[in-house]
Scaffold this active site. Structure first.
Site, PDB file in Angstrom:
ATOM      1  N   ASP A  59       0.859  -1.137   0.130  1.00  0.00           N
ATOM      2  CA  ASP A  59       0.131  -0.045   0.041  1.00  0.00           C
ATOM      3  C   ASP A  59       0.920   1.190   0.132  1.00  0.00           C
ATOM      4  OD1 ASP A  59      -1.957  -1.900   0.277  1.00  0.00           O
ATOM      5  OD2 ASP A  59      -2.186  -1.626   2.212  1.00  0.00           O
ATOM      6  N   ASN A 176     -16.496   3.052   4.463  1.00  0.00           N
ATOM      7  CA  ASN A 176     -15.380   2.668   5.183  1.00  0.00           C
ATOM      8  C   ASN A 176     -14.218   3.644   4.941  1.00  0.00           C
ATOM      9  OD1 ASN A 176     -14.070   0.966   6.822  1.00  0.00           O
ATOM     10  ND2 ASN A 176     -13.218  -0.660   5.317  1.00  0.00           N
ATOM     11  N   SER A 196     -13.632   1.426   0.728  1.00  0.00           N
ATOM     12  CA  SER A 196     -13.163   0.290   0.464  1.00  0.00           C
ATOM     13  C   SER A 196     -14.631  -0.499   0.580  1.00  0.00           C
ATOM     14  CB  SER A 196     -12.316  -0.361   1.327  1.00  0.00           C
ATOM     15  OG  SER A 196     -12.004  -1.624   1.285  1.00  0.00           O
ATOM     16  N   GLU A 230     -11.133  -0.426  -3.740  1.00  0.00           N
ATOM     17  CA  GLU A 230     -10.489   0.266  -2.580  1.00  0.00           C
ATOM     18  C   GLU A 230      -9.129   0.785  -3.420  1.00  0.00           C
ATOM     19  OE1 GLU A 230      -9.746  -2.827   0.128  1.00  0.00           O
ATOM     20  OE2 GLU A 230      -8.200  -3.918  -1.126  1.00  0.00           O
TER      21      GLU A 230
END
Length: 346
Positions: A59, A176, A196, A230
């Site tokens: 990420d 989220n 997400s 996401e």
């Protein structure tokens, strides 16, 4: 002309018209096949820059430059950091947090010091680092902010300051609050996309002075949705805004199914449409990057922000290395722009 000759003439005209229609259909199908073959070839032939040094990452954030060094942030204990003099060879640095801010436990009671998917930007001479704290497979999450005047750990004024939560979610929320992506627009307005699964990707406006939302109940804009979505990345090029998103599953090594999709809009708040005119908010999204060779499950696109004194049109992403048992690594690629759309280039 006799009746028989007239009927024969009509039959000839009809035969020619049908033949022309079939030929046009054949040419259209051939053109479409050629287009998709070229698109598939471009994807297949894309070879990113394979970084060296300490390349394990998951990420990754936007890459930013400060005092001649490039910096990137990533998921991990305390928020992982790496730096590089040339975008190619990377070294690990100290985590952002050695102990996590006390407010986090209020929003995420099960938090265990694993910070997710940070993103960073420099605004008004200060670095704003956004990050997520969350609960696995539940929308019990929050986005936080830390700030520092510099990223140079040897500088006397280097220090990360906790600025608290930005926005949170819980069971029953329509979103989220993970995977932040921050973008400074040409008019000086600051925007944050996030989200997400659940209802997908959302956008909210931030105050450039504080880095926080304009107001606690400022508008939320729904940008994109898919059953598995996401890792948004919001950016601007010329007169369009572009939204990169990930579809599929991450975190499964070589079994990961992550792929990157994209849409664009003439307004930052949307609607974002793919190449075929389908809305990303209704499940649309044109392919941008998918698994190829050793580069499995590419995800978390970031646009390199070097302050204008280095390479431009460069993007970063992580992938699961098929040559190293699915370890998550950092890679970079170049963006070519064709007819107003970005294409990954060698």
């Amino acid at each position: 002309m006799s009746i028989g000759e007239y009927q024969l003439f009509k039959f000839g005209i009809s035969w020619l018209n049908n033949r022309r229609i079939r030929m046009n259909q054949t040419l259209s199908l051939f053109a479409a096949a050629l287009f998709f073959a070229v698109a598939a070839s471009a994807q297949t032939n894309f070879q990113p820059v394979v970084t060296s040094g300490q390349t394990f990452i998951h990420d990754p954030s936007t890459i930013v430059k400060d005092h001649g060094q490039y910096y990137i942030f990533a998921t991990g204990p305390g928020i992982r950091t790496k730096s590089s003099p040339d975008l190619t060879n990377w070294n690990s640095g100290p985590p952002v947090f050695t102990s996590y801010p006390a407010w986090i436990k209020t929003f995420v009671p099960t938090f265990r010091n694993s910070f997710w998917a940070p993103d960073i930007i420099r605004v008004n001479g200060k670095f704003l680092l956004y990050y997520a704290v969350s609960t696995w497979q539940k929308p019990i999450s929050a986005l936080g902010l830390a700030t520092s005047p510099t990223l140079d750990t040897s500088a006397t004024n280097f220090a990360w300051t906790d600025a608290g939560p930005i926005i949170s979610s819980t069971n029953g929320s329509a979103y989220n609050t993970i995977d932040p992506s921050v973008m400074l627009d040409n008019d000086g307005r600051l925007w944050l996309s996030f989200g997400s699964y659940w209802e997908g990707i959302f956008l909210t406006e931030l105050d450039p002075q504080t880095g926080k939302r304009i107001t606690t109940n400022s508008p939320l804009y729904h940008l994109a949705w898919n059953h598995s979505i996401e890792a948004s990345c919001l950016t601007r090029h010329d007169n369009f805004y572009y939204l990169f998103v990930n579809w599929g599953q991450c975190c499964r090594g070589t079994n990961s199914t992550y792929e990157v999709r994209i849409g664009r809009s003439d307004k930052v708040t949307g609607p974002y449409l793919d190449r075929d005119g389908h809305s990303l908010a209704q499940g649309g999204g044109s392919p941008f990057l998918s698994s190829s060779g050793r580069f499995i499950g590419p995800g978390h696109i970031g646009i390199v922000n070097d302050g204008g004194d280095g390479p431009t049109n460069c993007f970063s992403f992580h992938y699961y290395d098929g040559d190293s048992h699915g370890i998550s690594r950092l890679a970079l690629g170049k963006l070519n722009w064709t007819n107003g759309w970005p294409v990954p280039a060698n």
